[in-house]
Design an enzyme around this catalytic site. Sequence first.
Site, PDB file in Angstrom:
ATOM      1  N   THR A  85      42.009  33.340  42.552  1.00 42.08           N
ATOM      2  CA  THR A  85      40.547  34.086  42.257  1.00 42.08           C
ATOM      3  C   THR A  85      40.390  33.838  40.561  1.00 42.08           C
ATOM      4  OG1 THR A  85      41.332  35.506  44.063  1.00 42.08           O
ATOM      5  CG2 THR A  85      39.712  36.337  42.501  1.00 42.08           C
ATOM      6  N   LYS A 160      33.929  35.641  45.898  1.00 44.43           N
ATOM      7  CA  LYS A 160      35.264  36.313  45.918  1.00 44.43           C
ATOM      8  C   LYS A 160      35.436  37.567  44.915  1.00 44.43           C
ATOM      9  CE  LYS A 160      39.654  37.170  46.484  1.00 44.43           C
ATOM     10  NZ  LYS A 160      40.082  37.921  47.752  1.00 44.43           N
ATOM     11  N   LYS A 228      42.374  42.687  37.402  1.00 45.82           N
ATOM     12  CA  LYS A 228      41.905  41.232  36.808  1.00 45.82           C
ATOM     13  C   LYS A 228      40.527  40.991  37.440  1.00 45.82           C
ATOM     14  CE  LYS A 228      43.272  37.698  38.864  1.00 45.82           C
ATOM     15  NZ  LYS A 228      42.955  37.008  39.999  1.00 45.82           N
TER      16      LYS A 228
END
Length: 278
Positions: A85, A160, A228
């Site tokens: 990701t 995503k 993150k």
Amino acid sequence: MGYAMALNLVKAGYEVVVWNRSPAKCDALAAAGAQVAATPAEVVACCDITLAMLSDPEACLAVATAPDGAAAAMAPGKGYVDVSTVDAATAAAVAAAVRSAGGAYLEAPVSGSKGPAEQGQLIFLSAGDKQLFEAAAPLLEVMGKASFFLGDVGAGANMKLVVNMIMGSMMASWAEGLSLAKQCGLQQSDLVEVVKLGAIACPMFALKGPTMAEGQYAPAFPLKHQQKDMRLALALGDEMQQELPLAAAANELYKRARAAGYSDSDFSAVMEAVAKKD
Ligand SMILES: NC(=O)C1=CN([C@@H]2O[C@H](COP(=O)(O)OP(=O)(O)OC[C@H]3O[C@@H](n4cnc5c(N)ncnc54)[C@H](OP(=O)(O)O)[C@@H]3O)[C@@H](O)[C@H]2O)C=CC1
Ligand SMILES: O=CC(=O)O
């Protein structure tokens, strides 16, 4: 994630070559039948299709572009599928490194955590070279239950980040609800049951609610990775001039949980950032 995904490929009968920065983590895969390489370039040299499952943008760039990195052994006929990701800019940089060496590039970040990875039930959010998507389809089928092809490089990364931004805000909201229920003398287990039956029922609430109520956060999706993803989604919002006030507030809770030492706990430990201390 990488371990579970590679193990499923080994079990499906593929010849799998693995590399990990900390080599000991390859031992169990070697015992299951995988070959262990000394560098990412060595993996690419041995394989038609190389998959990368790495923590964050810095790791993806390092593994792709280091002198002994994946791009160093890329060549026409080889493909690189990055399932980490990351943001679209990182995906574009990795794609450029792979393509400039003659290889094909696909980003295919996954939705689904440790359990779905073990069960081969991931959802791939792919973009990049369509031919590589088609060539990699049998592998994705082993590891997942669905694969989307979303367009040019960056589309999979963006999808995503949107999905995980929603998930992060939902988890923070769930932590607030569980905490408020406790403070007003309700049973958190009753809240879990009530929510399970109504219009806001959600598998994630049902799965994580009971352990959050007990203050148990065994890592499936590490909180540092959720934070993150919030950070990268907020940067995408800035770029698109899209206001994201809920995600921004949730991000502050994940940052607070990180500062309190919960980086490597499950992301449901955001509970510790909102729970009133007795
Ligand atoms: N866990 C989950 O539920 C899910 C995670 N994801 C995403 O998948 C990715 C991986 O997640 P997960 O497996 O949980 O993460 P982990 O933190 O368990 O693993 C991260 C991997 O990245 C490697 N790594 C980190 N930095 C570097 C570097 N500079 N150079 C080389 N290798 C590096 C680590 O190597 P080493 O072992 O040496 O530290 C390790 O193999 C992340 O992007 C995450 O957001 C997506 C869906 C679900
Ligand atoms: O990225 C995490 C997930 O559970 O999906």
